[in-house]
Design a protein around this motif. Structure first.
Motif: not given
Length: 211
Positions: A121-122, A126-130, A132-133, A135
């Motif tokens: 992660a990072g 990354k984790y978002t409110a919606e 994982p996204v 990178l």
């Protein structure tokens, strides 16, 4: 200039393995077509790939709590440092070529350990409110795999979990430009094995010119 990680997970070389023979043809063709690119070979059977174990979780926990790296035990330091090296190397590369055999409907466990090591992660997502996204949207990847049977289509396709897993993980990292080079059927039709191998090598050379 691009950096390519040539990641192999096979205990045999190209004289024995159809996967490795196909991969060798691909990477040689790629180097001719891209002489200024840097190709880094990561032989997972001869590299130290730490598993995510109690030492790793303990080390990560100490660092997240604000402790200095020196506060980690010797075992924790070695594993955490190596995982950092692997994930940084992965993030800094531009292209990835994964080479595996087809074992028990998937690939050797060392490849899973490697993918675990770079799933950070990072860095790769990354984790978002919606949710994982990924990178790494501007990267591209290729999976080269030989299969003794036929698993690309038909009922057996549901049993294939190696190529699908790699594609799933690349999508998790945001990599959408993902290709597969599959050589299959040489055990199902041993009388055609050399023909199947030759066709795979031919396709590998062509793909090496455009990847």
């Amino acid at each position: 200039m691009s950096q390519v990680l040539f990641i192999t997970a096979h205990p045999h070389d190209d004289t024995v393995s159809f996967s490795m023979a196909t991969a060798k043809a691909f990477i040689e063709s790629y180097k001719v077509s891209n002489p200024n690119d840097e190709v880094v070979h990561i032989d997972l059977y001869n590299e130290y790939i730490p598993q995510i174990d109690a030492d790793v979780f303990a080390g990560w926990g100490k660092l997240q709590s604000g402790q200095e790296f020196e506060a980690l035990s010797e075992g924790e330091q070695g594993k955490v440092k190596r995982l950092e090296e692997l994930s940084n190397q992965f993030v800094n590369a531009d292209k990835y070529v994964f080479v595996t055999p087809f074992w028990n409907f998937s690939f050797p466990p060392v490849m899973k350990a490697y993918l675990d090591s770079v799933s950070v992660a990072g860095k790769t997502f990354k984790y978002t409110a919606e949710g994982p996204v990924g990178l790494l949207p501007d990267k591209k990847a290729l999976h080269i795999q030989a299969r003794g049977g036929y698993y690309s289509e038909g009922p057996a396709a549901e049993l294939e979990m190696g190529d699908r897993y790699i594609k799933q993980m690349m999508g998790f990292y945001g990599i959408t430009d993902v290709d597969s080079l599959i050589v299959e059927g040489h055990n199902a039709e041993p009388n055609k094995a050399e023909e199947i191998k030759a066709d795979g090598i031919k396709r590998a050379k062509a793909l090496g010119e455009t990847f």
